[in-house]
Design a protein around this motif. Structure first.
Motif, short mmCIF file in Angstrom:
data_model
loop_
_atom_site.label_atom_id
_atom_site.label_comp_id
_atom_site.label_asym_id
_atom_site.label_seq_id
_atom_site.Cartn_x
_atom_site.Cartn_y
_atom_site.Cartn_z
N SER A 160 -0.27 8.44 -14.09
CA SER A 160 -1.37 8.82 -14.96
C SER A 160 -2.46 9.60 -14.23
CB SER A 160 -1.98 7.57 -15.62
OG SER A 160 -1.03 6.91 -16.42
N ASP A 161 -2.46 9.52 -12.91
CA ASP A 161 -3.45 10.25 -12.11
C ASP A 161 -3.02 11.69 -11.81
OD1 ASP A 161 -5.21 7.95 -11.72
OD2 ASP A 161 -3.66 7.17 -10.38
N MET A 162 -1.84 12.07 -12.26
CA MET A 162 -1.30 13.37 -11.89
C MET A 162 -2.11 14.59 -12.35
SD MET A 162 2.86 12.98 -12.05
CE MET A 162 3.08 14.76 -12.01
N PRO A 163 -2.72 14.58 -13.54
CA PRO A 163 -3.52 15.76 -13.90
C PRO A 163 -4.64 16.06 -12.90
CG PRO A 163 -3.05 14.46 -15.85
CD PRO A 163 -2.58 13.65 -14.68
N VAL A 164 -5.31 15.02 -12.44
CA VAL A 164 -6.36 15.21 -11.44
C VAL A 164 -5.75 15.65 -10.11
CG1 VAL A 164 -8.24 14.09 -10.16
CG2 VAL A 164 -7.86 13.52 -12.56
N ALA A 165 -4.61 15.06 -9.76
CA ALA A 165 -3.92 15.42 -8.53
C ALA A 165 -3.47 16.87 -8.55
CB ALA A 165 -2.73 14.50 -8.30
N GLU A 166 -2.96 17.31 -9.68
CA GLU A 166 -2.50 18.70 -9.78
C GLU A 166 -3.67 19.68 -9.71
OE1 GLU A 166 0.64 20.41 -9.88
OE2 GLU A 166 0.86 18.51 -8.81
N ILE A 210 -6.18 14.19 4.01
CA ILE A 210 -5.46 13.47 2.96
C ILE A 210 -6.39 13.27 1.76
CG2 ILE A 210 -4.25 11.33 2.38
CD1 ILE A 210 -3.90 11.10 5.56
N ILE A 211 -5.90 13.62 0.60
CA ILE A 211 -6.61 13.34 -0.65
C ILE A 211 -5.92 12.16 -1.33
CG2 ILE A 211 -7.24 14.23 -2.92
CD1 ILE A 211 -7.19 17.05 -1.71
N VAL A 212 -6.70 11.14 -1.66
CA VAL A 212 -6.15 9.95 -2.33
C VAL A 212 -6.80 9.84 -3.71
CG1 VAL A 212 -5.87 7.46 -2.26
CG2 VAL A 212 -5.76 8.78 -0.14
N ILE A 213 -5.97 9.78 -4.74
CA ILE A 213 -6.44 9.81 -6.12
C ILE A 213 -6.01 8.54 -6.83
CG2 ILE A 213 -6.30 11.08 -8.30
CD1 ILE A 213 -5.73 13.59 -6.55
N ALA A 214 -6.99 7.79 -7.35
CA ALA A 214 -6.66 6.50 -7.97
C ALA A 214 -7.68 6.13 -9.03
CB ALA A 214 -6.59 5.40 -6.91
N GLY A 215 -7.18 5.50 -10.10
CA GLY A 215 -8.05 4.92 -11.11
C GLY A 215 -8.03 3.42 -10.97
N LYS A 230 -6.70 10.43 10.08
CA LYS A 230 -7.14 11.70 9.51
C LYS A 230 -8.23 11.44 8.46
CE LYS A 230 -3.82 14.08 11.59
NZ LYS A 230 -2.91 13.01 12.04
N PRO A 231 -9.07 12.44 8.18
CA PRO A 231 -10.07 12.25 7.12
C PRO A 231 -9.41 12.05 5.77
CG PRO A 231 -10.03 14.55 7.86
CD PRO A 231 -9.17 13.78 8.81
N VAL A 232 -9.97 11.15 4.99
CA VAL A 232 -9.47 10.85 3.65
C VAL A 232 -10.54 11.21 2.62
CG1 VAL A 232 -8.72 9.02 2.06
CG2 VAL A 232 -7.94 9.00 4.45
N ILE A 233 -10.16 12.04 1.65
CA ILE A 233 -11.04 12.37 0.54
C ILE A 233 -10.57 11.57 -0.66
CG2 ILE A 233 -11.93 14.18 -0.97
CD1 ILE A 233 -11.29 16.17 1.29
N ALA A 234 -11.40 10.65 -1.14
CA ALA A 234 -11.03 9.77 -2.24
C ALA A 234 -11.53 10.35 -3.57
CB ALA A 234 -11.61 8.38 -2.02
N VAL A 235 -10.65 10.34 -4.56
CA VAL A 235 -11.00 10.84 -5.89
C VAL A 235 -10.80 9.71 -6.90
CG1 VAL A 235 -10.64 12.63 -7.62
CG2 VAL A 235 -10.08 13.09 -5.21
N PRO A 236 -11.87 9.12 -7.43
CA PRO A 236 -11.71 8.12 -8.49
C PRO A 236 -11.36 8.82 -9.80
CG PRO A 236 -14.04 8.56 -8.10
CD PRO A 236 -13.29 9.38 -7.10
N THR A 237 -10.48 8.22 -10.58
CA THR A 237 -10.14 8.80 -11.88
C THR A 237 -10.57 7.85 -13.00
OG1 THR A 237 -7.93 7.87 -12.21
CG2 THR A 237 -8.11 9.83 -10.81
N PHE A 281 -14.53 1.22 -16.92
CA PHE A 281 -15.75 1.96 -17.29
C PHE A 281 -15.62 3.46 -17.04
CE2 PHE A 281 -17.38 -2.33 -16.18
CZ PHE A 281 -17.80 -2.70 -17.46
N GLY A 282 -14.47 4.01 -17.46
CA GLY A 282 -14.28 5.46 -17.34
C GLY A 282 -14.26 5.97 -15.91
N GLY A 283 -13.85 5.13 -14.98
CA GLY A 283 -13.74 5.53 -13.58
C GLY A 283 -14.83 5.00 -12.68
#
Length: 249
Positions: free
Chosen positions: A130-136, A176-181, A196-203, A211-213
């Motif tokens: 379900s996180d794929m749209p943000v990942a793409e 590394i980009i890590v994407i998770a809701g 390595k540096p990690v960029i976290a993306v809440p979804t 609460f919408g992320g």
């Protein structure tokens, strides 16, 4: 639309007599921006930052997006439009047949010149499908900016062995980009396993208490793993852009 190398080349051509002063002035006439009334297109941005201005399409009309693409394409620059819909793509395609639409990422791209590619790679990991749209959005952004991307999708903490199997491949990447809701735990896990540096993306993926992320955002901001930084909720573009900058340092 000119970058620093192209401006330097033009000035050297004027100095050598290969290009006249009048011709150089014509090339620079709309430098640094073009005023369309509803938008001011920043032709100077690539010279300042290394990347041309990127169009945020949400909230704009299809006609406005088309006109921005038209002006930017005349400058022979690569163009990226984020958060674009099918209608926007259709009108851009009518004036720029080479335009490409990445439906899941919601990105319109028009490539006029090939971007240089670093030897190092960017890894993009999602907790769930379900996180794929943000990942793409992150992956396509990074690729259009000239990077090679390694996609590792659906490797969340509910089945952590799916991540462990990919660690050798992940560790070869520079950023590394890590994407998770949901509860956003994956960023902390990855941060504790890599150097390595990690960029976290809440979804915004998750049930009511997500609460919408916001729950994922707060978890990532309070991560005890070092080297984890966080962008805004669902901001795949911001993560892809930042990762590209890191990958070129």
């Amino acid at each position: 639309m000119m970058n620093a190398k192209e401006v330097e080349k033009l000035l050297n051509e004027v100095k050598s007599g290969e290009t006249s002063v009048d011709k150089a002035l014509e090339i620079l006439r709309n430098f640094p921006y073009t005023d369309l009334g509803f938008a001011r297109i920043d032709h100077h941005r690539e010279l300042r930052t290394g990347y041309p201005e990127i169009i945020y399409c949400a909230g704009k009309s299809a006609e406005q997006v088309r006109e921005i693409f038209r002006i930017m394409s005349e400058k022979e620059s690569n163009i990226i439009g984020t958060r674009a819909n099918q209608e926007m793509y259709d009108v851009v395609k009518s004036i720029s047949p080479d335009a490409v639409y990445y439906k899941m990422a919601r990105i319109i791209s028009l490539q006029k010149k090939k971007a240089s590619t670093p030897e190092s790679k960017i890894a993009i990991i999602t907790a769930g499908t379900s996180d794929m749209p943000v990942a793409e959005e992150a992956a396509v952004t990074a690729e259009l900016l000239g990077n090679e991307v390694v996609r590792i999708y659906d490797a969340g903490v509910a089945g952590i062995h799916r991540l462990v199997d990919k660690l050798p491949e992940i560790r070869k990447c520079r950023v590394i980009i890590v994407i998770a809701g949901m509860e956003g735990a994956l960023a902390s896990v990855v941060g504790g396993l890599v150097d390595k540096p990690v960029i976290a993306v809440p979804t915004s993926v998750g049930y009511g208490a997500n609460f919408g992320g916001i729950s994922a955002l707060l978890a990532m901001l309070t991560s005890c793993s070092t080297g984890v930084t966080v962008v805004n909720i669902d901001n795949g573009f911001g993560a892809g852009y930042a990762a590209s900058m890191i990958n070129r340092i």
